[in-house]
Design an enzyme around this catalytic site. Structure first.
Site, PDB file in Angstrom:
ATOM      1  N   SER A   1     -66.572  24.590  64.352  1.00 37.79           N
ATOM      2  CA  SER A   1     -66.070  24.685  65.833  1.00 37.79           C
ATOM      3  C   SER A   1     -64.731  25.412  65.738  1.00 37.79           C
ATOM      4  CB  SER A   1     -66.018  23.439  66.465  1.00 37.79           C
ATOM      5  OG  SER A   1     -66.149  23.744  67.941  1.00 37.79           O
TER       6      SER A   1
ATOM      7  N   ASP B   1     -72.744  23.962  68.333  1.00 37.36           N
ATOM      8  CA  ASP B   1     -71.598  23.399  67.610  1.00 37.36           C
ATOM      9  C   ASP B   1     -71.937  22.511  66.161  1.00 37.36           C
ATOM     10  OD1 ASP B   1     -69.318  22.165  67.001  1.00 37.36           O
ATOM     11  OD2 ASP B   1     -68.669  22.431  68.969  1.00 37.36           O
TER      12      ASP B   1
END
Length: 750
Positions: free
Chosen positions: A74, A220
Site C-alpha cells: 500500500s 490492497d
C-alpha cells in the site's frame, strides 16, 4: 534533450533535479558486501500514515545504513518503490508534500482540460450521481475513485525506470504486495511496470477501483499481508528493518456507525496477520513503530507531520540502527548506485491506441498523432489524455512506453467504463428563502452512446420542480477531428411566473409553458471555445393561475428564430473557482419569414472572471440582456434576476424583463478542508451587486438601478455546493437563503 525528471504532484510545478551519474541507462542494484549480512527494509501499509516511512528513510541515510532490498504494501509500496527507483528520502518527502491530494483522490480531469460541452454538463449536473446501464441492468462503479489521476501521477514519478521490467534491475531490488480479490490469493510483483504494481498494491477496496493486471482483479495487499516480512525473507534478507504504520483498533466509543464497525472488523483481521509476521522477527531485526496518534489513513495533507513522527521514531532507536551502519567509503559506494536512471526523454517513433477499431479509439489516435516523432512530452500527453477522459467514456485511459523493432513508442490503453455503455445521471437542486418560498429541481438524464457512426449520442432529460421539463436530443460529431457536431433537439418546459409589486407582494401568478424543436450546429476548435448556430420553432403559452382575470389575461404565440452563439470557458471549478473566466454571447433573431408572430431580436452577454491569492478569491461578473420592442410580447425574449448573488434580497427569479443588467463582485475565502481526504472545503464570502430590469431599451438608466449585497458561508461537498446566506437591497428587500447550488449557475432565458 528534454528533461523528464521534472516531478510534480500531478502537474503541480515541482522541479527536483537530483545529481546522479549517467554512465548507464539503468542503475545496477548494489549487492550486500560479503562482509555484512543482507539488510532488507519492510514498509507496511497504513494510507496517509505511511508518509512516516519517509522520516525513517531520512534517519537511515543519516546513519549510513545501506539497504539491499525493499518490500512494501500500500503506502509502503509507494514510498518503497520510489526509494528503490533511486529517489532520495528528501526528494520523496518534497514530492509527497507538493502533491495536490484533492486533485489526485477526486479523480477528475481538471476542468480547464474538459471540452466546453463537458464543462456545461459539469455545471448542469453539479453534485449529481452517475449510474450505468450494462446488459439491461443498473450497474455501479467498483470504487469511488477509478484511479485515473493517481495512475498518471505514478507513471510520471516512475517514468525513469520504464526499462526496468524486472524489479531486481532497480537501484534497489523491490517487491510490492497486492491481493487478488477474486480468489483471495496474495500477489507479489517482482516484474512488470513499477507504477502498475504500486497502483495495485494500494487499491483500498471500496475507495479505489481494483486494478486489472494480466487478467487478475487486484486490491490492497494489506488485506492479506500488511507488513510483508515473509516476502523479505524470500529475497534473502538476513536482517530486517521493519516500519509499521497501520491504523490501530478503534475504541468502543469510536464504534458508533455501521461503517466504523466494518472498518474495525477489517483491522481485526489484519492485526492477526501482522502479529503473526512480527512474531518471526529475530534478534538481528529491528521494528520501528511511529506513534502517529490520531493521524488518520485519509489525512494525506498531513504527510509532513507523519514524516516528522517517523523521523522521531527512528531517531529514538538510532543506537540500534548503527549496528547496520557502514563506514563512509562503503556508504558512498551504495549512494553511487542509488540513483535514478538517465533522464533523457525517449523519442516516440510510433503511437498505438488499442481498440482503434472503434470511432472513439480512432479519434484518440488522431489527437495524439501530433506527439509522434518527438521526445516524450509528458505535459502534452497528460493534457490530451485528460481531455479524452473528461468526455466520460472511459474508466481508465493509460499510457505505456513500448519497444518495437529497436524503436521506442507509446501504447495507449483505453478502458471503457465497465458500468456502461449507457448511463443515468441524477441531480437535485434546492433553494429556500425561509419566508415560505422554497424550490427544488430534480433532474434525471439517460444517455445512450455509440449510435450512428459510434460517436453519436442520444439524451433524454426529465426535470421536476421549479421547472418541469422533458427534453430529447441527438448529437452526431463530424469533421476530421470530430470538432463539429450537429444537434437535433425537442423540448417541453413549464414553470410558474409570479408578478410582484414594488413591495415584493404577489399581484398575480401565471403558468408558462413552451414546446420547441430545433436543429443546430456546434464547433469546438479547442477546449476553450464553442461556436453554435440553432434554428428553432417554438410555441409558448401563458395562463393565469392567481389574480383577477379582468385585469390579467393570458397569451399564446408561435414563433421561429435563429440564434448565433459563442462561448469561452477556462474556469477551473464549477463550485468555487480560483482562476479563469467564462464568456457567453448570443444574438437571437425572431423571423416572421419563418412563421414567427413577432419581429424582434435579443442580444445576451455574460462574463465571469476570477483571480485568487492564497486562500482569497475575487469573482467579478456581468450579465446583460436586451430585446427590441417586439420582444415585449413574448416571455421567450425576457431574462430573470433575483436570488443570492443575482440581486440578493429578492426571491429566486422574482424579476423579469426584456431588458436586464447585472454587475457583481463576489469575495470568498477558504477557511477549512485542509486535512483529510473527506474533509469539506469551507468558504466565507460576501457580494456587492447592482442591476435592474426595464421594459424598453430607451428606458434603461442609472436612476432605476437596484443595489444589493450579501454575506454567505459555503460548503464544497462531494454532492455539490451548499450555500447559506443573507441578502439585502437598497430598496429594503431582504432575504435569507439556503441553496444547494452554485453561484455560477447559468441563468438563460428559461
Amino acid at each position: 534533450m528534454r528533461q523528464w525528471m521534472v516531478l510534480s504532484g500531478l502537474m503541480a510545478c515541482l522541479a527536483l533535479a537530483p545529481a546522479r551519474p549517467s554512465a548507464q541507462p539503468l542503475a545496477q542494484p548494489a549487492a550486500a558486501s560479503a562482509s555484512r549480512p543482507r539488510t532488507c527494509l519492510v514498509l507496511g501499509g497504513g494510507g496517509a500514515r505511511g508518509a512516516a516511512h519517509v522520516g525513517v528513510l531520512r534517519v537511515l541515510e543519516r546513519e549510513r545504513v545501506p539497504i539491499d532490498c525493499i518490500v512494501g504494501t500500500s503506502m509502503g509500496a509507494i514510498v518503497g518503490g520510489m526509494y528503490a527507483a533511486g529517489y532520495s528520502a528528501n526528494q520523496i518527502e518534497t514530492i509527497l508534500e507538493h502533491i495536490d491530494w484533492d486533485d489526485v483522490l477526486r479523480d477528475r480531469t481538471p476542468r480547464q482540460d474538459l471540452s466546453v460541452r463537458s464543462k456545461r454538463d459539469d455545471l448542469r449536473r453539479l453534485g449529481g450521481i452517475e449510474l450505468g446501464i450494462h446488459a439491461g441492468k443498473i450497474a455501479i462503479p467498483q470504487g469511488l475513485i477509478q484511479g485515473q489521476r493517481l495512475e498518471l501521477l505514478l507513471r510520471r514519478l516512475m517514468l525513469p525506470t520504464w526499462q526496468a521490467r524486472n524489479f531486481d534491475q532497480l537501484s534497489i531490488p523491490f517487491r510490492a504486495v497486492a491481493t487478488d480479490i477474486v480468489n483471495g490469493e496474495k500477489v507479489v510483483f517482482e516484474q512488470g511496470e513499477l507504477a502498475i504494481a504500486i497502483r495495485a498494491s494500494m487499491s483500498v477496496p471500496g475507495a479505489f477501483a481494483p486494478a486489472r493486471v494480466d487478467g487478475r482483479l487486484l486490491v490492497d495487499g494489506g488485506i492479506l499481508d500488511n507488513v510483508p516480512i515473509d516476502e523479505a525473507r524470500k529475497l534473502g534478507a538476513q536482517r530486517l528493518i521493519v516500519s509499521k504504520v497501520g491504523t490501530p483498533l478503534a475504541t468502543e466509543e469510536q464504534l458508533n456507525s455501521p461503517l466504523a464497525i466494518t472498518q474495525q472488523a477489517m483491522r481485526v483481521l489484519m492485526k492477526r496477520t501482522v502479529e503473526t509476521q512480527l512474531a518471526g522477527l529475530g534478534p538481528d531485526d529491528l521494528l520501528i513503530s511511529p506513534d502517529l496518534g490520531g493521524l488518520g489513513a485519509a489525512d494525506f495533507k498531513r504527510t509532513a507531520e507523519a514524516s516528522a513522527i517517523g523521523f522521531a521514531a527512528a531517531d529514538a532507536v538510532a543506537s540500534q540502527l548503527r549496528r547496520y551502519s557502514v563506514d563512509a567509503a562503503s556508504y558512498a559506494r551504495f549512494v553511487q548506485h542509488h540513483h535514478l536512471p538517465s533522464d533523457d526523454a525517449p523519442l516516440l517513433a510510433f503511437i498505438d491506441v488499442l481498440g482503434t477499431q472503434s470511432r472513439s479509439g480512432r479519434d484518440l489516435e488522431r489527437q495524439l498523432d501530433r506527439l509522434g516523432g518527438q521526445p516524450l512530452d509528458l505535459a502534452a500527453l497528460e493534457h490530451e489524455l485528460g481531455e479524452a477522459y473528461g468526455d466520460g467514456r472511459y474508466q481508465r485511459l493509460q499510457w505505456h512506453l513500448r519497444e518495437r523493432d529497436g524503436q521506442t513508442g507509446l501504447a495507449i490503453e483505453p478502458e471503457p467504463k465497465r458500468w456502461g455503455p449507457d448511463f443515468l445521471h441524477g441531480s437535485l437542486r434546492i433553494s429556500s428563502d425561509f419566508s415560505g418560498e422554497s424550490d427544488f429541481q430534480l433532474g434525471a438524464e439517460y444517455v445512450k452512446t455509440g449510435l450512428g457512426s459510434e460517436s453519436g449520442e442520444a439524451r433524454v432529460q426529465l426535470g421536476l420542480g421549479r421547472i418541469d421539463s422533458l427534453t430529447g436530443q441527438f448529437r452526431q460529431t463530424f469533421g476530421a477531428g470530430d470538432d463539429h457536431a450537429w444537434v437535433a433537439r425537442a423540448e417541453y418546459r413549464a414553470f410558474d411566473v409570479p408578478l410582484l409589486a414594488l413591495d415584493n407582494s404577489n399581484l398575480a401568478q401565471f403558468r408558462y409553458d413552451q414546446l420547441s424543436g430545433s436543429i443546430g450546429w456546434r464547433f469546438e476548435p479547442d477546449n476553450r471555445w464553442q461556436f453554435s448556430l440553432d434554428a428553432t420553432r417554438r410555441r409558448e403559452r401563458i395562463r393565469l393561475l392567481v389574480g383577477d382575470p379582468a385585469e390579467w389575461g393570458g397569451s399564446r404565440a408561435g414563433m421561429s428564430d435563429l440564434t448565433l452563439g459563442v462561448r469561452y470557458d477556462t474556469l477551473d471549478s464549477s463550485t468555487f473557482p480560483h482562476q479563469g473566466q467564462r464568456f457567453d454571447a448570443s444574438v437571437q433573431r425572431f423571423l416572421p419569414a419563418l412563421g414567427a408572430k413577432i419581429d424582434a431580436n435579443v442580444v445576451r452577454l455574460g462574463w465571469d472572471g476570477v483571480v485568487s491569492r492564497g486562500r482569497n478569491s475575487l469573482l467579478a461578473g456581468i450579465s446583460l440582456s436586451s430585446a427590441s420592442d417586439g420582444g415585449m410580447q413574448v416571455l421567450a425574449a425576457h431574462d430573470f434576476l433575483g436570488g443570492l448573488g443575482q440581486l440578493s434580497g429578492y426571491q429566486e427569479d422574482a424579476l423579469f424583463a426584456p431588458q436586464t443588467a447585472l454587475a457583481r463582485l463576489v469575495y470568498y475565502r477558504k477557511i477549512g478542508g485542509d486535512s483529510g481526504m473527506l474533509n469539506l472545503p469551507i468558504y466565507v464570502g460576501a457580494s456587492l451587486e447592482a442591476g435592474g430590469g426595464w421594459l424598453r431599451r430607451k428606458d434603461i438608466g442609472r436612476d432605476d438601478l437596484i443595489g444589493a449585497g450579501s454575506a454567505f458561508i459555503g460548503f464544497d461537498t462531494g454532492m455539490g455546493p451548499i450555500l447559506f446566506g443573507y441578502g439585502h437591497t437598497n430598496n429594503g428587500q431582504g432575504s435569507f437563503y439556503l441553496l444547494f447550488d452554485s453561484l455560477l449557475r447559468e441563468r438563460p432565458n428559461r
